[in-house]
Enzyme design. Sequence first.
Site, PDB file in Angstrom:
ATOM      1  N   GLN A  95       0.851  -1.205   0.000  1.00 14.53           N
ATOM      2  CA  GLN A  95       0.000   0.000   0.000  1.00 14.53           C
ATOM      3  C   GLN A  95       0.878   1.244   0.000  1.00 14.53           C
ATOM      4  OE1 GLN A  95      -3.448  -0.638   3.057  1.00 14.53           O
ATOM      5  NE2 GLN A  95      -1.773  -1.990   3.642  1.00 14.53           N
ATOM      6  N   ASN A  96       2.172   1.048   0.174  1.00  9.96           N
ATOM      7  CA  ASN A  96       3.067   2.200   0.297  1.00  9.96           C
ATOM      8  C   ASN A  96       3.365   2.799  -1.067  1.00  9.96           C
ATOM      9  OD1 ASN A  96       3.077   1.504   2.946  1.00  9.96           O
ATOM     10  ND2 ASN A  96       5.105   0.560   2.926  1.00  9.96           N
ATOM     11  N   VAL A  97       3.506   4.118  -1.066  1.00  2.74           N
ATOM     12  CA  VAL A  97       3.817   4.795  -2.318  1.00  2.74           C
ATOM     13  C   VAL A  97       5.303   5.136  -2.399  1.00  2.74           C
ATOM     14  CG1 VAL A  97       1.479   5.644  -2.685  1.00  2.74           C
ATOM     15  CG2 VAL A  97       3.059   7.024  -1.319  1.00  2.74           C
ATOM     16  N   ASP A  98       6.058   4.813  -1.348  1.00  2.28           N
ATOM     17  CA  ASP A  98       7.516   5.003  -1.421  1.00  2.28           C
ATOM     18  C   ASP A  98       8.113   3.904  -2.299  1.00  2.28           C
ATOM     19  OD1 ASP A  98       8.447   2.647   0.141  1.00  2.28           O
ATOM     20  OD2 ASP A  98       7.507   3.630   1.841  1.00  2.28           O
ATOM     21  N   HIS A 113      -1.519   1.322  -4.343  1.00  3.92           N
ATOM     22  CA  HIS A 113      -1.932   2.715  -4.129  1.00  3.92           C
ATOM     23  C   HIS A 113      -1.077   3.706  -4.924  1.00  3.92           C
ATOM     24  CE1 HIS A 113      -4.031   1.684  -0.027  1.00  3.92           C
ATOM     25  NE2 HIS A 113      -4.714   1.285  -1.088  1.00  3.92           N
ATOM     26  N   CYS A 121      -0.524  11.710 -16.657  1.00  5.09           N
ATOM     27  CA  CYS A 121      -1.295  12.714 -17.375  1.00  5.09           C
ATOM     28  C   CYS A 121      -2.767  12.319 -17.332  1.00  5.09           C
ATOM     29  CB  CYS A 121      -0.816  12.815 -18.824  1.00  5.09           C
ATOM     30  SG  CYS A 121      -1.830  13.945 -19.803  1.00  5.09           S
ATOM     31  N   GLY A 182       2.923  -4.334   9.045  1.00  4.95           N
ATOM     32  CA  GLY A 182       2.922  -2.887   9.228  1.00  4.95           C
ATOM     33  C   GLY A 182       1.724  -2.183   8.650  1.00  4.95           C
ATOM     34  N   SER A 184      -2.485  -1.104   9.511  1.00  5.17           N
ATOM     35  CA  SER A 184      -3.430  -0.991  10.626  1.00  5.17           C
ATOM     36  C   SER A 184      -4.752  -1.704  10.366  1.00  5.17           C
ATOM     37  CB  SER A 184      -3.705   0.481  10.915  1.00  5.17           C
ATOM     38  OG  SER A 184      -4.225   1.108   9.756  1.00  5.17           O
ATOM     39  N   LEU A 209       3.476  -3.424  14.925  1.00  7.92           N
ATOM     40  CA  LEU A 209       3.867  -2.834  16.202  1.00  7.92           C
ATOM     41  C   LEU A 209       2.735  -2.910  17.225  1.00  7.92           C
ATOM     42  CD1 LEU A 209       6.219  -1.352  17.545  1.00  7.92           C
ATOM     43  CD2 LEU A 209       5.301   0.784  16.647  1.00  7.92           C
TER      44      LEU A 209
HETATM   45  N1  APR Z   1       6.987  -2.248  12.438  1.00  8.31           N
HETATM   46  C1  APR Z   1       5.756  -2.805  12.253  1.00  8.31           C
HETATM   47  N2  APR Z   1       4.616  -2.115  12.328  1.00  8.31           N
HETATM   48  C2  APR Z   1       4.696  -0.803  12.592  1.00  8.31           C
HETATM   49  C3  APR Z   1       5.933  -0.146  12.810  1.00  8.31           C
HETATM   50  C4  APR Z   1       7.117  -0.926  12.727  1.00  8.31           C
HETATM   51  N3  APR Z   1       8.329  -0.410  12.912  1.00  8.31           N
HETATM   52  N4  APR Z   1       5.690   1.163  13.037  1.00  8.31           N
HETATM   53  C5  APR Z   1       4.352   1.326  12.980  1.00  8.31           C
HETATM   54  N5  APR Z   1       3.752   0.136  12.702  1.00  8.31           N
HETATM   55  C6  APR Z   1       2.330  -0.164  12.513  1.00  8.31           C
HETATM   56  C7  APR Z   1       1.391   0.710  13.336  1.00  8.31           C
HETATM   57  O1  APR Z   1       1.170   0.099  14.609  1.00  8.31           O
HETATM   58  C8  APR Z   1       0.141   0.715  12.467  1.00  8.31           C
HETATM   59  O2  APR Z   1      -0.738  -0.353  12.815  1.00  8.31           O
HETATM   60  O3  APR Z   1       2.040   0.132  11.177  1.00  8.31           O
HETATM   61  C9  APR Z   1       0.658   0.445  11.054  1.00  8.31           C
HETATM   62  C10 APR Z   1       0.531   1.634  10.123  1.00  8.31           C
HETATM   63  O4  APR Z   1      -0.810   1.900   9.925  1.00  8.31           O
HETATM   64  P1  APR Z   1      -1.326   3.102   9.008  1.00  8.31           P
HETATM   65  O5  APR Z   1      -0.603   4.345   9.387  1.00  8.31           O
HETATM   66  O6  APR Z   1      -2.813   3.102   9.086  1.00  8.31           O
HETATM   67  O7  APR Z   1      -0.825   2.707   7.551  1.00  8.31           O
HETATM   68  P2  APR Z   1      -1.460   1.721   6.482  1.00  8.31           P
HETATM   69  O8  APR Z   1      -2.158   0.581   7.130  1.00  8.31           O
HETATM   70  O9  APR Z   1      -0.382   1.434   5.489  1.00  8.31           O
HETATM   71  O10 APR Z   1      -2.534   2.664   5.796  1.00  8.31           O
HETATM   72  C11 APR Z   1      -3.222   2.171   4.673  1.00  8.31           C
HETATM   73  O11 APR Z   1      -4.268   4.284   4.264  1.00  8.31           O
HETATM   74  O12 APR Z   1      -3.923   6.567   4.287  1.00  8.31           O
HETATM   75  C12 APR Z   1      -4.091   5.458   3.488  1.00  8.31           C
HETATM   76  O13 APR Z   1      -3.403   5.096   1.285  1.00  8.31           O
HETATM   77  C13 APR Z   1      -2.912   5.248   2.586  1.00  8.31           C
HETATM   78  O14 APR Z   1      -1.738   3.241   2.008  1.00  8.31           O
HETATM   79  C14 APR Z   1      -2.315   3.945   3.075  1.00  8.31           C
HETATM   80  C15 APR Z   1      -3.518   3.242   3.684  1.00  8.31           C
END
Ligand code: APR
Length: 241
Positions: A95-98, A113, A121, A182, A184, A209
Site C-alpha cells: 500500500q506504500n507509495v515510497d 496505491h 497525465c 505494518g 493498521s 507494532l
Molecule cells: N513495524 C511494524 N509495524 C509498525 C511499525 C514498525 N516499525 N511502526 C508502525 N507500525 C504499525 C502501526 O502500529 C500501524 O498499525 O504500522 C501500522 C501503520 O498503519 P497506518 O498508518 O494506518 O498505515 P497503512 O495501514 O499502510 O494505511 C493504509 O491508508 O492513508 C491510506 O493510502 C494510505 O496506504 C495507506 C492506507
Amino acid sequence: MNSTFEKETQVVILTGAGISAESGIRTFRASDGLWEDHRIEDVATPMAWERDPELVWGFYQGRRRQLLDVVPNPAHDALVELERFLGDGLLLVTQNVDDLHSRSGSQNLIHMHGELRKLRCEECGEILVAMDDVHLEDKYVDCSKCGVERMRPHIVWFHEMPLKMREIEMAVADCDVFIAIGTSGHVYPAAGFLGLAQACGAHCIGINLDPPQNVDLFDEFHQGKAGELLPDLVNSWVGSE
Ligand code: APR
C-alpha cells in the site's frame, strides 16, 4: 505456531506504512490524526486536487523529495531474501507509495496505491518516472506526450480504485500463506485481503507494532517492529536452505 515454507509455497505479502517507519517515513494514522501535518481530505482526494492543486502538488513534491533521504531497512531486505527462496511463488503487494521495496530489490511487486516516483497525465494517461531535479521543483510538470499542463501524482487517492485489484485478489484467494506487515487494517479494500485469504484456507501471519484492527483473523501474530522481527522470521521460514 511457526511455519516453514517449501520452495513451492505460494505466498502473498501485504505491506503498509509500518514497514517503512524504521526508514524514517511517518505512518498515516499517527495519534494526531494528521499526515505530515495535513488532513488526508485536504491532500489525498481528487476533490482536493481540483480545489487546491497547488497545495496538493506541494505536499506530494515534499513526499517525493523525501525519497532521496531515506533508505530501505532490514524488513525490506528480509523480504528480498524470501523472494530469493520462493521466486515467482511470492507476490508482494504494498500500500506504500515510497520506493523502498524496489530499491531493496523486490521484483514481483504491486504498488496498489500508486507510486510517488511517477506522475500521470489525466488527459492521455502517460506515466512518467519523474525524479530528476527538474521534476522535483515546486512548479508543475507538463505532459511531454500530449502537451497538457500539470501532470498529477500517480497516487491512488481516497475515493479512487486501487490498482491491479483483480490480479491481487486472485493471488490472495490462491495462496498458501498470507502475511500482513505494518498495516493498521483500517483501509479497504486492502484490509479485506486478510478475510479473503482466511476464507480460502491460507495460513495467515501478522507482524505489526500494535495489534491491528483485524488481529483476530490471523493464525499467527507477531507484535513488534518489522525491522527487528522479520529477518529472524524469514530465516525460520526458509529453514537451513
Ligand atoms: N513495524 C511494524 N509495524 C509498525 C511499525 C514498525 N516499525 N511502526 C508502525 N507500525 C504499525 C502501526 O502500529 C500501524 O498499525 O504500522 C501500522 C501503520 O498503519 P497506518 O498508518 O494506518 O498505515 P497503512 O495501514 O499502510 O494505511 C493504509 O491508508 O492513508 C491510506 O493510502 C494510505 O496506504 C495507506 C492506507
